[in-house]
Design an enzyme around this catalytic site. Structure first.
Site, mmCIF file in Angstrom:
data_model
loop_
_atom_site.group_PDB
_atom_site.id
_atom_site.type_symbol
_atom_site.label_atom_id
_atom_site.label_comp_id
_atom_site.label_asym_id
_atom_site.label_seq_id
_atom_site.Cartn_x
_atom_site.Cartn_y
_atom_site.Cartn_z
ATOM 1 N N CYS A 142 -128.927 -21.658 5.917
ATOM 2 C CA CYS A 142 -127.915 -20.705 6.391
ATOM 3 C C CYS A 142 -126.767 -21.402 7.116
ATOM 4 C CB CYS A 142 -128.562 -19.657 7.294
ATOM 5 S SG CYS A 142 -129.506 -20.367 8.654
ATOM 6 N N GLN A 199 -126.634 -12.629 6.089
ATOM 7 C CA GLN A 199 -126.921 -13.944 5.527
ATOM 8 C C GLN A 199 -127.832 -13.815 4.308
ATOM 9 O OE1 GLN A 199 -125.893 -17.247 6.549
ATOM 10 N NE2 GLN A 199 -126.771 -17.631 4.525
ATOM 11 N N ARG A 205 -121.209 -15.620 1.573
ATOM 12 C CA ARG A 205 -121.148 -14.723 2.729
ATOM 13 C C ARG A 205 -119.942 -13.799 2.589
ATOM 14 N NH1 ARG A 205 -123.513 -16.058 7.564
ATOM 15 N NH2 ARG A 205 -122.928 -13.917 8.061
ATOM 16 N N HIS A 212 -131.145 -11.315 10.252
ATOM 17 C CA HIS A 212 -129.794 -11.717 9.837
ATOM 18 C C HIS A 212 -129.554 -11.181 8.417
ATOM 19 C CE1 HIS A 212 -126.082 -13.687 9.837
ATOM 20 N NE2 HIS A 212 -126.426 -14.962 9.896
ATOM 21 N N ARG A 248 -122.720 -9.332 16.554
ATOM 22 C CA ARG A 248 -123.679 -10.443 16.654
ATOM 23 C C ARG A 248 -124.150 -10.492 18.099
ATOM 24 N NH1 ARG A 248 -123.382 -16.515 14.383
ATOM 25 N NH2 ARG A 248 -124.074 -15.282 12.611
ATOM 26 N N ASP A 275 -133.963 -23.591 8.381
ATOM 27 C CA ASP A 275 -133.025 -23.179 9.437
ATOM 28 C C ASP A 275 -133.326 -24.061 10.652
ATOM 29 O OD1 ASP A 275 -131.293 -21.724 11.093
ATOM 30 O OD2 ASP A 275 -132.678 -20.048 11.367
HETATM 31 N N1 NVA Z 1 -131.681 -18.994 13.498
HETATM 32 C C1 NVA Z 1 -130.289 -19.351 13.682
HETATM 33 C C2 NVA Z 1 -129.463 -18.801 12.562
HETATM 34 C C3 NVA Z 1 -128.000 -19.166 12.613
HETATM 35 C C4 NVA Z 1 -127.221 -18.575 11.499
HETATM 36 C C5 NVA Z 1 -129.817 -18.808 15.021
HETATM 37 O O1 NVA Z 1 -130.162 -17.667 15.346
HETATM 38 O O2 NVA Z 1 -129.129 -19.520 15.733
HETATM 39 N N1 CP Z 2 -125.026 -18.700 8.943
HETATM 40 C C1 CP Z 2 -124.278 -18.133 9.893
HETATM 41 O O1 CP Z 2 -124.461 -16.965 10.272
HETATM 42 O O2 CP Z 2 -123.293 -18.928 10.364
HETATM 43 P P1 CP Z 2 -122.429 -18.699 11.683
HETATM 44 O O3 CP Z 2 -123.378 -18.776 12.843
HETATM 45 O O4 CP Z 2 -121.426 -19.807 11.669
HETATM 46 O O5 CP Z 2 -121.780 -17.347 11.604
#
Ligand code: NVA
Ligand code: CP
Length: 300
Positions: free
Chosen positions: A259, A132, A287, A129, A102, A219
């Site tokens: 998400c 997800q 997930r 993502h 990540r 989101d």
């Molecule tokens: N758009 C959000 C998704 C989190 C799962 C982020 O990147 O923080």
């Molecule tokens: N939706 C998602 O990716 O959650 P986290 O940021 O908690 O991993």
């Protein structure tokens, strides 16, 4: 399939094959059937951003598959002190059977795949993502029976979630609409690809996007790494919210997905969230199952 870097790299057949395996693994888990497909395998999980769902579901998933997951925070890795990612991955490829990462830049994920010799899984970048959205597709299929012909509406920022939902939705035969403020549109390459390959509507009119939708998705307005833009974004995204009016414009059987983490009172009202909490938390659970399927496909 050698990696999961973005959904655009997968064929529709590969996506459905992951979803089918995910359904099977979910069924086996619910019925107490062990499935140690990855006995003796090790997954490294590099996190350069926070996570609740991704971290825990990958870690538990590896354990349930008979393998082991190592949490590698960039605060502790030498990456945090400037060791190039292409050196890090050449070392980790000698110890591990796969890496989930990540991070911010999609290029870093692509570089891991280029310089390493083990499967790489994208656990979120600013661009996409995919993990997800595999769980999202699995959840939509569970509730609606099939995906083809459904209308999926995303309301909010045109970044990682929107990009992956557009690609995943179009590849599985859904119509996709996106409502976003001007200046926060999805990636141009993704939009061009979607318009050539399916039915994509992009608008700044939230109710037009939601019209007749089978799935409403939203989101956060400010993603991880954008905390400094919070005030500007709050102004730009005002009204880009799943609320009573949006629910009224959608199909009356519409499901609502998020998400997570969610900011009630911003992208979704408390009422809309809580009246669809069952779907949203099934989505979060999925997930685990979807990622276990990805791990089996890539690491077995
Ligand atoms: N758009 C959000 C998704 C989190 C799962 C982020 O990147 O923080
Ligand atoms: N939706 C998602 O990716 O959650 P986290 O940021 O908690 O991993």
């Amino acid at each position: 399939m050698k990696h999961l870097l973005k959904l655009a790299d997968l064929s529709a057949e590969e996506i459905f094959s992951i979803l089918n395996l995910a359904d099977q693994l979910k069924y086996e888990r619910k019925n107490g059937v062990d499935h140690p497909h990855l006995k003796g395998k090790h997954l490294g999980m590099i996190f350069q951003k926070s996570s609740t769902r991704t971290r825990v579901s990958f870690e538990v998933g590896m354990h349930e598959l008979g393998g082991q997951a190592l949490f590698l925070s960039d605060r502790d890795l030498q990456i945090g002190r400037g060791e190039p990612i292409r050196d890090t991955v050449r070392v980790l490829s000698r110890y591990l059977d796969g890496i989930m990462i990540r991070t911010f830049s999609q290029q870093d994920v692509e570089d891991l795949a280029k310089y390493g010799s083990i499967p790489i899984i994208n656990g979120l970048t600013d661009y996409c993502h995919p993990c997800q959205v595999l769980a999202d597709l699995m959840t939509i299929r569970e509730y609606k029976g099939s995906l083809k012909g459904l209308k999926l509406c995303f309301i909010g920022d045109g970044n990682n979630m929107a990009n992956s939902l557009i690609v995943g939705g179009i590849k599985t035969g859904m119509k996709v609409s996106v409502a976003c403020p001007d200046g926060y549109r999805p990636d141009e390459g993704v939009v061009a690809w979607a318009k050539e390959n399916g039915d994509l509507q992009i608008t700044s009119d939230v109710l037009a996007a939601a019209e007749g939708a089978d799935v409403l998705y939203t989101d956060v307005w400010a993603s991880m790494g954008q905390e400094g833009e919070k005030a500007v974004r709050e102004a730009a995204f005002k009204g880009f919210c799943i609320d009573k009016k949006v629910l009224g414009a959608a199909d009356k059987e519409a499901m609502v997905l998020h998400c997570l983490p969610a900011h009630r009172g911003e992208e979704i009202t408390e009422e809309a969230f809580e009246s669809h909490a069952e779907e949203i938390f099934d989505e979060a659970e999925n997930r685990l199952h979807a990622q276990k399927a990805v791990l089996v496909k890539l690491l077995k």
